[in-house]
Design a protein around this motif. Structure first.
Motif, PDB file in Angstrom:
ATOM      1  N   HIS A  47       0.824  -1.214   0.000  1.00  0.00           N
ATOM      2  CA  HIS A  47       0.000   0.000   0.000  1.00  0.00           C
ATOM      3  C   HIS A  47       0.856   1.261   0.000  1.00  0.00           C
ATOM      4  O   HIS A  47       0.453   2.286  -0.549  1.00  0.00           O
ATOM      5  N   TYR A 107      -7.398   3.871   4.183  1.00  0.00           N
ATOM      6  CA  TYR A 107      -6.520   2.751   4.545  1.00  0.00           C
ATOM      7  C   TYR A 107      -6.424   2.600   6.072  1.00  0.00           C
ATOM      8  O   TYR A 107      -6.453   1.487   6.594  1.00  0.00           O
ATOM      9  N   MET A 163      -9.519   0.944   7.522  1.00  0.00           N
ATOM     10  CA  MET A 163      -9.506  -0.509   7.257  1.00  0.00           C
ATOM     11  C   MET A 163      -8.516  -1.234   8.167  1.00  0.00           C
ATOM     12  O   MET A 163      -8.845  -2.274   8.747  1.00  0.00           O
ATOM     13  N   SER A 170     -11.938  -5.510   0.826  1.00  0.00           N
ATOM     14  CA  SER A 170     -11.778  -4.063   0.694  1.00  0.00           C
ATOM     15  C   SER A 170     -10.298  -3.680   0.656  1.00  0.00           C
ATOM     16  O   SER A 170      -9.880  -2.835  -0.131  1.00  0.00           O
ATOM     17  N   MET A 171      -9.479  -4.317   1.519  1.00  0.00           N
ATOM     18  CA  MET A 171      -8.041  -4.029   1.529  1.00  0.00           C
ATOM     19  C   MET A 171      -7.364  -4.465   0.239  1.00  0.00           C
ATOM     20  O   MET A 171      -6.371  -3.884  -0.178  1.00  0.00           O
ATOM     21  N   GLY A 180     -12.454   0.152  -0.204  1.00  0.00           N
ATOM     22  CA  GLY A 180     -11.016   0.057  -0.462  1.00  0.00           C
ATOM     23  C   GLY A 180     -10.644   0.243  -1.919  1.00  0.00           C
ATOM     24  O   GLY A 180      -9.482   0.511  -2.251  1.00  0.00           O
ATOM     25  N   ASN A 240     -17.675  -0.238   4.566  1.00  0.00           N
ATOM     26  CA  ASN A 240     -17.146  -1.034   3.450  1.00  0.00           C
ATOM     27  C   ASN A 240     -18.054  -1.035   2.235  1.00  0.00           C
ATOM     28  O   ASN A 240     -17.587  -1.113   1.104  1.00  0.00           O
TER      29      ASN A 240
END
Length: 316
Positions: A166, A187, A190, A228-229, A237, A304
């Motif tokens: 990331h 970010y 999350m 989502s990540m 995400g 989300n």
């Protein structure tokens, strides 16, 4: 002190003041690591102190040389300052300390390291101009972050490599303050949510997810968070990655963007590996029950799934 030190760096108008902010930040994070004194936390604090000290020494040397003009070309000074900041961030190829100390830290301290500790160095990098070095570090961070997490059984190490991946995306939009701040905020939400759930059930390794019985709402929440990540639409995400892709298309950085997208799919694979282990071990229980109704879990699920709503509002 941790919060104030970052604000000192962000509000500073010269390099010395920024450096002072980074030093206060380092000295305030070490007592947090040593909150519970044991062998693991002592080792993590020592590794963190040594790596941050090396980068700080490099930086202050270059700042002093910068003040004494004509000793070294500006391009070289900028490059070495950038390297010192990449060491502080744990960007590849200066990343080896990060998975090591994260495997010796508690989840909530790991979440601070992956989020808040990135703000000041990223702000300082946005003031420097060395595109070639930045592109090399972006490609290395994205590739090392995705490939390094593949063979990990430790969840902390896996999240460390995810953070490095990331970081590559964050560096790609570093010149636009608004964009990287949006990316970092989403970010951070999350990461905090994932670390909260891992800490709640005392997860340290992937096989523990199969053996520990989670309630259904938390399972569903963790499943959505992992997708989502990975940046899978229609989860929130995907939004920062979408903004990054749009920004890079505008800047004609198509080749690097394609590399980043391809390696992002690999990270999605190891996020899914965590989730498939959990769902394949599902026992014969009621799959959807409000017995475990939890406001925090429901809030995470709603955040989300908020991307389609945001797109509709933007169109209207």
């Amino acid at each position: 002190m941790l919060l104030m030190s970052t604000l000192i760096t962000l509000s500073a108008n010269n390099w010395i003041s920024m450096w002072i902010g980074l030093e206060i930040n380092m000295m305030s994070f070490i007592p947090l690591i040593l909150d519970k004194i044991n062998k693991s936390s002592s080792e993590a604090a020592m590794i963190y102190f040594l790596t941050q000290s090396i980068s700080s020494v490099l930086m202050i040397m270059m700042i002093l040389i910068m003040m004494c003009k004509y000793l070294m070309p500006n391009f070289m000074i900028n490059s070495i300052i950038m390297i010192s900041l990449f060491i502080k961030l744990g960007a590849a190829p200066f990343h080896m300390w990060m998975p090591k100390i994260m495997s010796n830290m508690e989840w909530m301290k790991c979440s601070i390291l992956m989020t808040w500790q990135k703000i000041a160095p990223l702000f300082m990098i946005s003031n420097l101009n060395n595109k070639m070095m930045l592109y090399i570090i972006i490609v290395l961070s994205v590739s090392v972050g995705s490939m390094g997490g593949l063979n990990q059984t430790s969840l902390r190490k896996m999240m460390a490599y995810s953070s490095i991946n990331h970081l590559g995306w964050l560096l790609a939009i570093n010149k636009s303050m608004n964009l990287w701040m949006i990316y970092l905020v989403i970010y951070s939400i999350m990461i905090m949510s994932v670390c909260y759930l891992f800490n709640k059930y005392k997860f340290n390794f992937i096989n523990q997810i199969m053996s520990i019985n989670m309630n259904n709402m938390d399972k569903f929440s963790l499943f959505l968070l992992m997708l989502s990540m990975g940046g899978l639409p229609p989860f929130i995400g995907f939004m920062p990655k979408w903004l990054t892709i749009q920004s890079m298309i505008n800047e004609k950085e198509i080749f690097i963007m394609l590399i980043m997208i391809m390696f992002s799919l690999i990270t999605l694979m190891y996020y899914l590996r965590v989730m498939t282990n959990m769902y394949l071990s599902f026992n014969s229980s009621i799959k959807w029950s409000l017995n475990y109704y939890n406001y925090l879990t429901v809030t995470v699920i709603m955040i989300n799934l908020s991307l389609p709503l945001m797109i509709i509002m933007d169109i209207m």
